[in-house]
Design a protein around this motif. Structure first.
Motif, PDB file in Angstrom:
ATOM      1  N   PHE A 109     158.162  94.267  82.598  1.00 16.96           N
ATOM      2  CA  PHE A 109     158.318  95.315  83.613  1.00 16.96           C
ATOM      3  C   PHE A 109     157.845  94.730  84.935  1.00 16.96           C
ATOM      4  O   PHE A 109     156.657  94.509  85.137  1.00 16.96           O
ATOM      5  N   ALA A 137     163.461 104.737  81.360  1.00 11.70           N
ATOM      6  CA  ALA A 137     163.279 104.321  82.749  1.00 11.70           C
ATOM      7  C   ALA A 137     163.573 105.464  83.714  1.00 11.70           C
ATOM      8  O   ALA A 137     162.805 105.726  84.640  1.00 11.70           O
ATOM      9  N   VAL A 141     159.773 106.537  83.926  1.00 16.40           N
ATOM     10  CA  VAL A 141     159.221 105.491  84.797  1.00 16.40           C
ATOM     11  C   VAL A 141     159.518 105.760  86.273  1.00 16.40           C
ATOM     12  O   VAL A 141     158.622 105.759  87.116  1.00 16.40           O
ATOM     13  N   LEU A 157     156.090 103.780  80.594  1.00 11.91           N
ATOM     14  CA  LEU A 157     156.993 102.852  79.922  1.00 11.91           C
ATOM     15  C   LEU A 157     156.441 102.468  78.548  1.00 11.91           C
ATOM     16  O   LEU A 157     157.168 102.482  77.551  1.00 11.91           O
TER      17      LEU A 157
END
Length: 517
Positions: A109, A137, A141, A157
């Motif tokens: 990441f 995501a 995220v 995540l």
């Protein structure tokens, strides 16, 4: 080399608890030009070259990474840098993953905080499907990146990979995308990039080139010597810093040196990791030369990370000492700056009112609380400046934080300085958001035309592309609604089109390959 702690420390905001909620969503940007990073080997589970995590955030991330590893063996590597050096986010992360020799169960990441870009790199054989990882995501995220919650994004995540994501593998519903808009931080939209690492060509069997790193040209014996020297040096640096921490606390107080305390804790962890690698090298099981070289390189990198983290405190502590010597001038300058920043608020309020009359709430959501937060930060700054003045008036010139005087005034002044910097960044976010929305609006038509062309090509090709075509057509319809509403959200429209286009591109590539075969 490390300087003794008498020359090392870092000022952090005083009375943090009184306005931690305000700072938690602000852009923690330092002064100066953004530092660019080329792809590098991620030796540690968490690498924060951008300096955006505090001690609590670092602990949260490392604990989440450990929980993920303990549950299913997935190793997550989190990297924060300031800039990807102009590289495409996916290409940067892919190269970093290659240098790190990541495998099927490894995830990288990478976030470039000033570029407003990120990438999550997975192996093509990763256990979760791409629709699931894309959903993690988008749902978990990106909203946290949009709030500048760096630790929260990494934790989300890790938790999403551990639980399989909140979307259950079904991707992101179009309605959610319209309602949520585009993730943005401080008014700066994040470049979306979530790709799998490239799969090796199944036909070509060319030998894998030997990975090169910064130690490729160093003889093995010299590398081993460097590793041993690095261990000695970092051990001395950490011990010296720990021994002198008490004196710094007594003079400036716990809160003023909290940054250095964090640096010592993280550097000690790096040092212990390096010693563990050294112990494995010295055990009864011999390693082959490539493994030995890799372990020596890991030792040097861990020691270097620890040493650099401690060295980074030198300038901050030197500035504290300099400010203490000129405390009256420093506080007077802060009072003037506070007036200048406060004068920016009315124009920002007028600009915000105009934006609310032109765009949808979802389009403005990332900067929706900026004015309120800026007001609170300026209130904090004003209170700290007043306290600093009182410290100068009532305290001893040579006093400590506990006794008032110049030391206490500088700590209060630094708190005011940090609060004003955050307020300025929040105010900057409003015109920046306006520019981003105008840019997105100018790109929607071209993106729509491109997706429409891909839809036509997908219909003409053999293969099971009907689901992708239906999804793309729904995205086009939703994007038309988002861009054509009375109060439009052009960024949401552009995102819908971009994601539909990415999905179509993948399907078209597979269909063309099938035709070729």
């Amino acid at each position: 080399m490390m300087a003794p702690f008498g020359q090392i420390a870092e000022v952090v905001v005083r009375r943090w608890s009184s306005f931690v909620a305000v700072l938690a969503v602000t852009w923690l940007a330092g002064a100066g030009v953004a530092l660019a990073d080329t792809p590098f080997r991620a030796d540690l589970a968490l690498t924060d070259r951008a300096g955006v995590l505090d001690a609590a955030g670092s602990r949260q991330v490392t604990e989440a990474i450990a929980a993920l590893d303990a549950e299913d063996g997935t190793d997550l590597y989190v990297v924060f840098v300031e800039s990807f050096d102009g590289a495409d986010p996916a290409e940067w992360a892919e190269e970093a993953a290659r240098l790190s020799q990541l495998g099927t169960d490894d995830v990288l990441f990478a976030v470039a905080t000033r570029d407003r870009a990120y990438d999550i790199s997975y192996d093509t054989g990763f256990r979760l499907s791409q629709s699931v990882t894309d959903g993690i995501a988008a749902d978990d995220v990106e909203p946290r990146l949009g709030a500048d919650d760096w630790a929260g994004a990494a934790v989300a995540l890790a938790d999403g990979l551990r639980t399989g994501g909140s979307g259950g593998g079904g991707g992101v519903p179009l309605g959610v995308l319209i309602a949520g808009g585009v993730a943005a931080a401080g008014g700066g939209a994040y470049l979306l990039s979530r790709r799998r690492r490239r799969e090796a060509d199944p036909v070509t069997t060319a030998p894998e080139p030997v990975a090169r790193d910064e130690f490729t040209d160093v003889p093995t014996d010299d590398l081993a010597y460097r590793a041993s020297s690095a261990l000695i040096e970092v051990d001395d640096a950490v011990r010296t810093s720990e021994q002198e921490l008490g004196a710094a606390r007594a003079h400036f107080g716990d809160e003023a040196v909290a940054g250095f305390v964090t640096a010592v804790e993280l550097s000690r962890a790096d040092m212990l990791r390096a010693f563990e690698i050294r112990q494995r090298l010295d055990d009864d099981r011999p390693e082959d030369e490539p493994t030995r070289r890799g372990m020596c390189g890991d030792i040097i990198r861990a020691c270097l990370a620890a040493d650099e983290r401690l060295d980074a405190q030198v300038d901050a502590f030197d500035r504290l000492r300099d400010l203490e010597a000129t405390a009256p001038e420093f506080i007077a300058g802060l009072a003037t700056r506070l007036d200048v920043v406060a004068a920016r608020v009315p124009p920002a309020e007028a600009a915000w009112k105009a934006l609310r009359g032109r765009y949808a709430v979802t389009a403005l959501e990332p900067v929706g609380g900026h004015l309120d937060q800026a007001h609170r930060l300026l209130d904090v700054a004003g209170a700290e400046v007043a306290e600093a003045r009182a410290d100068l008036t009532n305290g001893s010139a040579a006093g400590t934080v506990a006794k008032g005087g110049s030391a206490a005034a500088v700590v209060s002044g630094r708190a005011a300085e940090d609060a004003m910097s955050q307020a300025e960044t929040l105010l900057d976010g409003i015109p920046r958001r306006e520019a981003e929305l105008a840019d997105a609006a100018s790109r929607v038509a071209a993106s729509r035309a491109e997706v429409t062309q891909d839809v036509a090509e997908a219909r003409a090709l053999a293969g099971d592309l009907a689901p992708l075509v239906a999804r793309a057509e729904a995205a086009i319809s939703a994007a038309d609604q988002a861009a054509g509403a009375a109060l439009p959200d052009p960024l949401a429209a552009l995102r819908l089109l971009d994601e539909a286009g990415t999905a179509l591109d993948g399907g078209l590539d597979q269909a063309r390959a099938a035709q070729d075969r």
